[in-house]
Write a protein that holds these residues in place. Structure first.
Motif, PDB file in Angstrom:
ATOM      1  N   VAL A  41       0.836  -1.196   0.000  1.00 42.83           N
ATOM      2  CA  VAL A  41       0.000   0.000   0.000  1.00 42.83           C
ATOM      3  C   VAL A  41       0.871   1.246   0.000  1.00 42.83           C
ATOM      4  N   ASP A  42       0.708   2.089  -1.031  1.00 44.04           N
ATOM      5  CA  ASP A  42       1.396   3.381  -1.079  1.00 44.04           C
ATOM      6  C   ASP A  42       0.365   4.480  -0.872  1.00 44.04           C
ATOM      7  N   VAL A  43       0.623   5.326   0.119  1.00 49.41           N
ATOM      8  CA  VAL A  43      -0.298   6.409   0.437  1.00 49.41           C
ATOM      9  C   VAL A  43       0.398   7.731   0.180  1.00 49.41           C
ATOM     10  N   ALA A  44      -0.206   8.548  -0.677  1.00 51.57           N
ATOM     11  CA  ALA A  44       0.264   9.905  -0.950  1.00 51.57           C
ATOM     12  C   ALA A  44      -0.891  10.848  -0.622  1.00 51.57           C
ATOM     13  N   PRO A  45      -0.628  12.153  -0.549  1.00 49.94           N
ATOM     14  CA  PRO A  45      -1.706  13.078  -0.194  1.00 49.94           C
ATOM     15  C   PRO A  45      -2.945  12.972  -1.085  1.00 49.94           C
ATOM     16  N   GLY A  46      -2.773  12.759  -2.384  1.00 47.93           N
ATOM     17  CA  GLY A  46      -3.933  12.736  -3.266  1.00 47.93           C
ATOM     18  C   GLY A  46      -4.288  11.391  -3.834  1.00 47.93           C
ATOM     19  N   ASP A  47      -3.485  10.363  -3.546  1.00 45.61           N
ATOM     20  CA  ASP A  47      -3.792   9.071  -4.133  1.00 45.61           C
ATOM     21  C   ASP A  47      -3.264   7.919  -3.285  1.00 45.61           C
ATOM     22  N   ILE A  48      -3.859   6.756  -3.527  1.00 47.38           N
ATOM     23  CA  ILE A  48      -3.463   5.524  -2.845  1.00 47.38           C
ATOM     24  C   ILE A  48      -3.375   4.437  -3.901  1.00 47.38           C
ATOM     25  N   GLU A  49      -2.271   3.680  -3.854  1.00 45.46           N
ATOM     26  CA  GLU A  49      -2.112   2.539  -4.754  1.00 45.46           C
ATOM     27  C   GLU A  49      -1.985   1.282  -3.911  1.00 45.46           C
ATOM     28  N   VAL A  50      -2.760   0.262  -4.289  1.00 46.14           N
ATOM     29  CA  VAL A  50      -2.710  -1.017  -3.596  1.00 46.14           C
ATOM     30  C   VAL A  50      -2.337  -2.079  -4.623  1.00 46.14           C
ATOM     31  N   ARG A  51      -1.217  -2.755  -4.393  1.00 47.52           N
ATOM     32  CA  ARG A  51      -0.780  -3.822  -5.283  1.00 47.52           C
ATOM     33  C   ARG A  51      -1.308  -5.155  -4.746  1.00 47.52           C
ATOM     34  N   LEU A  52      -1.949  -5.917  -5.650  1.00 47.62           N
ATOM     35  CA  LEU A  52      -2.657  -7.120  -5.236  1.00 47.62           C
ATOM     36  C   LEU A  52      -2.293  -8.320  -6.096  1.00 47.62           C
ATOM     37  N   VAL A  53      -2.491  -9.494  -5.519  1.00 46.94           N
ATOM     38  CA  VAL A  53      -2.386 -10.751  -6.248  1.00 46.94           C
ATOM     39  C   VAL A  53      -3.804 -11.320  -6.312  1.00 46.94           C
ATOM     40  N   ALA A  54      -4.238 -11.675  -7.524  1.00 45.25           N
ATOM     41  CA  ALA A  54      -5.557 -12.272  -7.702  1.00 45.25           C
ATOM     42  C   ALA A  54      -5.488 -13.762  -7.410  1.00 45.25           C
ATOM     43  N   LEU A  55      -6.428 -14.240  -6.629  1.00 43.24           N
ATOM     44  CA  LEU A  55      -6.504 -15.651  -6.285  1.00 43.24           C
ATOM     45  C   LEU A  55      -7.644 -16.348  -7.007  1.00 43.24           C
ATOM     46  N   VAL A  56      -8.542 -15.554  -7.613  1.00 36.84           N
ATOM     47  CA  VAL A  56      -9.685 -16.092  -8.352  1.00 36.84           C
ATOM     48  C   VAL A  56      -9.877 -15.283  -9.632  1.00 36.84           C
ATOM     49  N   LEU A  57     -10.571 -15.908 -10.561  1.00 33.60           N
ATOM     50  CA  LEU A  57     -10.958 -15.257 -11.799  1.00 33.60           C
ATOM     51  C   LEU A  57     -12.464 -15.427 -11.950  1.00 33.60           C
ATOM     52  N   PRO A  58     -13.166 -14.568 -12.609  1.00 37.33           N
ATOM     53  CA  PRO A  58     -12.718 -13.385 -13.327  1.00 37.33           C
ATOM     54  C   PRO A  58     -12.413 -12.229 -12.370  1.00 37.33           C
ATOM     55  N   LEU A  59     -11.595 -11.309 -12.842  1.00 34.48           N
ATOM     56  CA  LEU A  59     -11.139 -10.204 -12.009  1.00 34.48           C
ATOM     57  C   LEU A  59     -12.199  -9.128 -11.776  1.00 34.48           C
ATOM     58  N   GLY A  60     -13.054  -8.889 -12.760  1.00 33.17           N
ATOM     59  CA  GLY A  60     -14.024  -7.793 -12.669  1.00 33.17           C
ATOM     60  C   GLY A  60     -14.828  -7.770 -11.379  1.00 33.17           C
ATOM     61  N   PRO A  61     -15.548  -8.828 -11.038  1.00 34.86           N
ATOM     62  CA  PRO A  61     -16.355  -8.810  -9.814  1.00 34.86           C
ATOM     63  C   PRO A  61     -15.523  -8.651  -8.545  1.00 34.86           C
ATOM     64  N   VAL A  62     -14.356  -9.269  -8.521  1.00 37.41           N
ATOM     65  CA  VAL A  62     -13.491  -9.178  -7.332  1.00 37.41           C
ATOM     66  C   VAL A  62     -12.983  -7.751  -7.158  1.00 37.41           C
ATOM     67  N   LEU A  63     -12.580  -7.125  -8.248  1.00 37.21           N
ATOM     68  CA  LEU A  63     -12.075  -5.750  -8.157  1.00 37.21           C
ATOM     69  C   LEU A  63     -13.189  -4.757  -7.817  1.00 37.21           C
ATOM     70  N   ARG A  64     -14.395  -4.983  -8.324  1.00 37.46           N
ATOM     71  CA  ARG A  64     -15.515  -4.092  -7.965  1.00 37.46           C
ATOM     72  C   ARG A  64     -15.804  -4.186  -6.470  1.00 37.46           C
ATOM     73  N   LEU A  65     -15.798  -5.408  -5.930  1.00 32.79           N
ATOM     74  CA  LEU A  65     -16.008  -5.582  -4.492  1.00 32.79           C
ATOM     75  C   LEU A  65     -14.890  -4.921  -3.702  1.00 32.79           C
ATOM     76  N   ALA A  66     -13.653  -5.123  -4.135  1.00 28.04           N
ATOM     77  CA  ALA A  66     -12.517  -4.511  -3.447  1.00 28.04           C
ATOM     78  C   ALA A  66     -12.630  -2.990  -3.451  1.00 28.04           C
ATOM     79  N   GLU A  67     -13.011  -2.420  -4.584  1.00 30.22           N
ATOM     80  CA  GLU A  67     -13.157  -0.965  -4.648  1.00 30.22           C
ATOM     81  C   GLU A  67     -14.222  -0.479  -3.669  1.00 30.22           C
ATOM     82  N   THR A  68     -15.339  -1.163  -3.618  1.00 30.23           N
ATOM     83  CA  THR A  68     -16.422  -0.775  -2.704  1.00 30.23           C
ATOM     84  C   THR A  68     -15.955  -0.832  -1.252  1.00 30.23           C
TER      85      THR A  68
END
Length: 100
Positions: A41-68
């Motif tokens: 996790v990189d935290v800057a004043p205006g942005d945050i980046e989270v580097r992840l490893v996917a354990l399941v596919l498809p990615l779309g639903p997992v990433l939408r849940l993660a974003e929420t």
């Protein structure tokens, strides 16, 4: 007032840990005296980046849940307007073994 960067990283990491199918991307090091997952996790004043490893596919639903989940956690610490980047750095081999 917003939370300090270290606290924000911990909040984001706690949120990511609630999402099945993802894990923080961490270096392959053992016996370190701190939580290596915080390095994902990189935290800057205006942005945050989270580097992840996917354990399941498809990615779309997992990433939408993660974003929420992460956006809710950020709102709880006063960072709801922060730019959020969820970056898949790797896909675990077991993700390809799962049937439809």
């Amino acid at each position: 007032m917003t939370a300090p960067a270290g606290t924000v990283a911990e909040v984001v990491l706690a949120a990511v840990r609630k999402v099945p199918g993802l894990r923080p991307a961490t270096p392959q090091v053992t016996r370190m005296p701190w939580d290596l997952e915080l390095l994902a996790v990189d935290v800057a004043p205006g942005d945050i980046e989270v580097r992840l490893v996917a354990l399941v596919l498809p990615l779309g639903p997992v990433l939408r849940l993660a974003e929420t989940v992460v956006r809710q956690a950020l709102a709880d610490v006063g960072r709801e307007r922060t730019l959020l980047r969820l970056v898949i750095t790797d896909v675990d081999a077991t993700a390809f073994d799962q049937g439809p």
